[in-house]
Design an enzyme around this catalytic site. Structure first.
Site, PDB file in Angstrom:
ATOM      1  N   GLU A 101       0.716  -1.313   0.258  1.00  0.00           N
ATOM      2  CA  GLU A 101      -0.058   0.061  -0.096  1.00  0.00           C
ATOM      3  C   GLU A 101       0.966   1.514   0.165  1.00  0.00           C
ATOM      4  O   GLU A 101       0.618   2.287  -0.633  1.00  0.00           O
ATOM      5  CB  GLU A 101      -1.014  -0.089   1.144  1.00  0.00           C
ATOM      6  CG  GLU A 101      -2.123  -0.913   1.142  1.00  0.00           C
ATOM      7  CD  GLU A 101      -1.990  -2.450   1.318  1.00  0.00           C
ATOM      8  OE1 GLU A 101      -2.612  -3.241   1.007  1.00  0.00           O
ATOM      9  OE2 GLU A 101      -0.696  -2.675   1.806  1.00  0.00           O
ATOM     10  N   HIS A 103     -10.227  -5.539   8.959  1.00  0.00           N
ATOM     11  CA  HIS A 103     -11.112  -5.482   7.947  1.00  0.00           C
ATOM     12  C   HIS A 103     -12.374  -4.883   8.255  1.00  0.00           C
ATOM     13  O   HIS A 103     -13.170  -4.451   7.505  1.00  0.00           O
ATOM     14  CB  HIS A 103     -11.487  -6.712   7.433  1.00  0.00           C
ATOM     15  CG  HIS A 103     -10.339  -7.763   6.767  1.00  0.00           C
ATOM     16  ND1 HIS A 103      -9.192  -8.154   7.312  1.00  0.00           N
ATOM     17  CD2 HIS A 103     -10.236  -7.763   5.289  1.00  0.00           C
ATOM     18  CE1 HIS A 103      -8.576  -8.683   6.396  1.00  0.00           C
ATOM     19  NE2 HIS A 103      -9.039  -8.621   5.221  1.00  0.00           N
TER      20      HIS A 103
END
Length: 316
Positions: free
Chosen positions: A43, A112
């Site tokens: 990322e 998540h």
């Protein structure tokens, strides 16, 4: 992407797979691998690449696969992307849109189901938005990509499967500005402010309260930085009461900022102290326990009862 060849998508599994939530399904086939790029699982590298592309005149749209994965790129976003733009007073455009599936309510695994909006709203130089329905998702995403400011674009996971008519032909100049809140339901007794994943729950709470003779005005904040305090304040001046609800932790959450600003601007109009209904000050719990963490219909209605002086229990 059809209108501007400088719009390029970057992210993990967004091309061939179409993204975990299939948001980019079919785009690589339509626009090619040079514009819909399947990146390594890195990322920080994805956002760093997007920053470099923005310097070269592109308009990168980055997908962070899950909200909990954004933390590893926090330095790139805060120390580079936002600061380059802010410290030059916008003279160095950074038209980078970072899409982040956000929030809970779907029974996901660890890392998540985060609600990291306060981190980014605290960062000068970033715009932060959160959408709640198909039309707003379509319009605000187009506005974000067209904007020369870096935009954190939150997509609440629990709203992905909401269906509705979408008019793709709306002119962006004629649409509600990206940084404006909207009143989704008018009311006279309590102002209920929320955004993203809890918009549907807030509307359900307003409908349930109406059956008991309580009129709730529901405000979808939409923009979390900057905040449209004028729309919120105008609503509170009409109702005299405020409840703010969000999934993120209570302490130092955006609800505190909204409540403080309303107190400053609307003190003489308030019939009760503003109240927050939020997630708890804990790491996001396992999926089996998330229903105890997320504000639900009962907790929101309890908050409404409390500002109306009708008792209720603590909402922490």
């Amino acid at each position: 992407m059809s209108d501007d060849e400088k719009v390029v998508l970057l992210g993990e599994d967004i091309g061939r797979l179409g993204g975990v939530y299939r948001v980019t399904d079919g785009l690589q086939e339509q626009f090619g691998r040079h514009r819909v790029v399947d990146t390594p699982l890195a990322e920080s590298g994805i956002v760093g690449t997007a920053i470099g592309m923005a310097f070269r005149g592109f308009r990168p749209v980055v997908e962070i696969q899950f909200d909990g994965f954004v933390y590893v790129t926090f330095d790139q976003i805060v120390s580079q992307l936002a600061r380059m733009h802010a410290r030059t007073a916008g003279r160095v455009p950074m038209p980078v849109t970072i899409r982040i599936p956000v929030g809970g309510g779907i029974g996901a695994a660890e890392h998540h189901s985060e609600s990291p909006e306060a981190y980014f709203a605290h960062t000068a130089g970033l715009r932060v938005v959160s959408v709640a329905d198909p039309q707003d998702a379509c319009t605000v995403l187009r506005q974000a990509i067209a904007c020369d400011d870096p935009v954190i674009f939150f997509e609440p996971k629990r709203r992905y499967h909401v269906k509705g008519e979408v008019d793709e032909a709306i002119e962006l100049d004629a649409a509600l500005p990206m940084d404006a809140a909207r009143v989704l339901r008018t009311g006279t007794d309590v102002t209920l402010v929320t955004w993203g994943g809890l918009v549907g729950t807030a509307l359900d709470a307003a409908s349930a309260a109406a059956d008991e003779g309580v009129s709730i005005e529901v405000v979808d904040l939409r923009s979390l930085s900057p905040i449209d305090h004028a729309t919120v304040a105008a609503s509170v001046r009409r109702t005299g009461r405020l409840v703010v609800t969000h999934e993120a932790a209570r302490t130092c959450g955006l609800g505190a900022e909204i409540a403080a600003t309303v107190t400053e601007r609307c003190f003489e109009h308030l019939e009760a102290a503003p109240l927050r209904v939020t997630g708890h000050d804990v790491p996001y719990p396992p999926a089996r326990l998330e229903q105890h963490h997320l504000p639900d219909l009962d907790r929101i209605l309890d908050g409404v009862d409390r500002v109306l002086g009708r008792g209720g229990v603590a909402t922490r």
